[in-house]
Each structure stands twice: as structure tokens, then as C-alpha cells.
Design an enzyme around this catalytic site. Structure first.
Site, PDB file in Angstrom:
ATOM      1  CG  LEU A 146      -1.143  -8.173 -11.341  1.00  0.00           C
ATOM      2  CD1 LEU A 146      -1.826  -9.260 -10.507  1.00  0.00           C
ATOM      3  CD2 LEU A 146      -2.185  -7.394 -12.132  1.00  0.00           C
ATOM      4  CG  ASP A 147      -0.094  -1.213  -9.355  1.00  0.00           C
ATOM      5  OD1 ASP A 147       0.834  -1.159 -10.186  1.00  0.00           O
ATOM      6  OD2 ASP A 147      -1.108  -0.481  -9.406  1.00  0.00           O
ATOM      7  CE  LYS A 148       4.659  -4.132  -0.723  1.00  0.00           C
ATOM      8  NZ  LYS A 148       5.555  -3.294   0.111  1.00  0.00           N
TER       9      LYS A 148
END
Length: 317
Positions: A146-148
């Protein structure tokens, strides 16, 4: 990942290879690093070979992996465990946490936290094997990311057998992943399927772009449904059939409905100046290792969504 962008001067008269020109232009960036560290290199928006000859006014874009630190240490970082057995750990990742160590985020990642939670030792410097194998061994149990600034569900493997099982589930799209997001705008249709190619934006190497009518890039498919609308804002549920980098963010931008708080694909919002990325992975359906039936996992709605929706309801009664 670091990016570098520059334009060959108009008065350039030599006839150098791309790798020679770049190594002479960027201090400390030798030809060996170009071969081993660069993940993407483009000239005038198209993928290029290192042997390509450079011409005046060529636009060169480079993306590379920084050196990996000697050790990845276990860290006592609180985790919200949704489910766990002998094979997997399902975590609701907090917004702001990076999935695995990478450029600029060598500590405080999900991998650091999992090593501690699983009672593992630090991962030492690995030099044997090819680059892909080394990276995989330094990201134990990570089969998707997942993106940050995206929060929510992520499933991790506790052993090699479980990792291979989960990897196959993702590779052959045998899982269901659903997200919720708050977007600026309202899609023309309340529900639909978005199918495009996704390419890196030639004008901004940190962004991706949805395009159609081409075979360039990677196919991306998202299914969306508008749950509710408040003025010029919408709460949307999105199920992804593919897992491309920034896929939902790019597809919402493609609908002219960028996600609220998205610093890459949207502008700051005057009504929500403090908003962070309003994207959350809230539901996952997957067959666990050795199981024939699907298991479904859910997370609670994040506090930032509840606050934003409360404000929207007050603004648009």
C-alpha cells in the site's frame, strides 16, 4: 526512489552513448551504478537503452534504487492485527507507514515492525543472487503493498510456503480488494468500470497517467460505486481487478475526481486544508494457505474519514 531529470544542451556536439553522457553529467553516478541501480531510464518520454546515442535537447529521466542499508532491524512498533495464524498476519496499516524499507524510509516500516512481532532477528546485508532475489529476501512476507499514505488491510506471509501461496493469489487475481475514498467532484455515472493503460507521466516522473488507445504501459481495471455525494465531494467504493502503482489515485484523476488530500494528483483543498490522502483499503477476500473457502477481512472506518464526513454533512445538509 530518487529521480533525476535534465535536458541535453542545444549546443551539444559530441556523439556519446547515453550511459557515458549520464556518468559524466552526474557526480558519483558511474556506469556500473547505471547497470545495477537504475530501475527506469527514458529519453524524450520513451524507454531507452544505455547504448543509445544522445542528441541536442534530448530530455533524460532516470529513476534508481538507493543503496540498501547493511541491516534491517526489528523495531517495536505497534501494529493493528486484524487476523493471524501460523501462516499469515493480516494488518491494518496506519497511514504514514511505509510497507518495506526503501529510499528515504529505511526504518519504521511494516517490515521492521513485523520482524519484531514475529520474534525474528535482523536481516543482514545480502549480496548473493540477482537484484530481484536480494530485494525479495529483504522484504520478508511482503506480497503486495500500500502507498505510504494509504491506510488499511495488507496481508503478509510468515513462511516461504505461505508467501508463494499468497503470491500466486495476487498474480492470478484470485483476491478481492475494496477501498473507500473521498474524492473532489462527482463521477458522471454513479457506478462503472475504468479500464485503461497506466504509464509513467512523461512530464512528472513521480506521477503515473491513465491512457487509452495504446498498448504502452500496463492494463489497469477498477470498478467503482458512488456511495454518497456532498456538494462537490463524493464518498466512493472502489474494487481493483489489477494492482498497479497508484492505480486508484490515477483512475480517480482520470474521472476528473481526484482524491481529497492527494498531494501528487490533486491540489490543496480550501475547505479541507489539513486533509491527508483519503484512501483506505477496508475489505479483502482471499483464500488463505491450504484453504478451499475464502476468508473475508474488514477494517473499521478511519477517524479521518469520520471527521471529514461529519464536516461534509454539516456543510451540505
Amino acid at each position: 526512489m530518487p529521480f533525476y531529470n535534465f535536458v541535453v544542451p542545444g549546443d551539444y556536439s559530441a556523439s556519446e552513448r547515453l550511459d557515458v553522457y549520464v556518468s559524466n553529467s552526474i557526480g558519483g553516478f558511474n556506469r556500473s551504478k547505471l547497470k545495477t541501480g537504475v530501475t527506469d531510464i527514458m529519453v524524450n518520454g520513451k524507454k531507452a537503452k544505455l547504448s543509445q546515442k544522445i542528441k541536442p535537447r534530448d530530455v533524460i529521466d532516470i529513476q534508481w534504487e538507493d543503496n540498501i542499508p547493511d541491516n534491517i532491524e526489528p523495531q517495536n512498533i505497534p501494529l493493528e492485527i486484524v487476523y493471524e495464524d501460523k501462516d499469515v498476519t493480516v494488518v491494518s496499516k496506519a497511514q504514514g507507514m511505509v510497507t518495506h524499507p526503501a529510499c528515504g524510509n529505511w526504518e519504521g516500516t511494516l517490515v521492521n515492525a513485523l520482524l519484531y512481532h514475529w520474534g525474528r532477528e535482523s536481516i543482514g546485508d545480502i549480496k548473493e543472487g540477482d537484484k530481484k532475489e536480494i530485494l525479495q529476501r529483504r522484504r520478508p512476507g511482503i506480497v503486495h503493498r500500500l502507498d505510504k499514505d494509504t491506510s488499511g488491510l495488507i496481508i503478509t506471509a510468515k513462511n516461504p510456503e505461505a508467501e508463494e501461496w499468497l503470491h500466486n493469489q495476487f498474480t492470478y487475481h484470485k483476491i478481492l480488494k475494496e477501498y473507500i475514498c473521498i474524492v473532489c467532484g462527482k463521477p458522471k455515472e454513479n457506478a462503472g468500470v475504468i479500464k485503461t493503460q497506466i504509464i509513467r507521466d512523461p512530464k512528472n516522473r513521480k506521477r503515473f497517467k491513465a491512457v487509452t488507445g495504446t498498448s504502452e504501459g500496463k492494463t489497469a481495471v477498477s470498478i467503482y460505486h458512488v456511495i454518497s455525494t456532498y456538494g462537490n465531494y463524493s464518498l466512493v467504493r472502489v474494487r481493483i481487478k489489477t494492482g498497479r502503482t497508484h492505480q486508484i489515485r490515477v483512475h480517480m484523476k482520470y474521472l476528473n475526481c481526484p482524491i481529497l488530500g492527494d498531494a501528487i494528483y490533486n491540489s490543496p483543498d480550501k475547505k479541507f486544508p489539513e486533509a491527508t490522502l483519503m484512501l483506505h483499503s477496508y475489505r479483502m477476500k482471499i483464500r488463505l494457505p491450504g484453504q478451499t473457502e475464502y476468508s473475508t477481512f474488514r477494517t473499521k472506518t478511519p477517524e479521518r474519514f469520520l471527521k471529514a464526513e461529519k464536516k461534509l454533512k454539516a456543510m451540505y445538509k
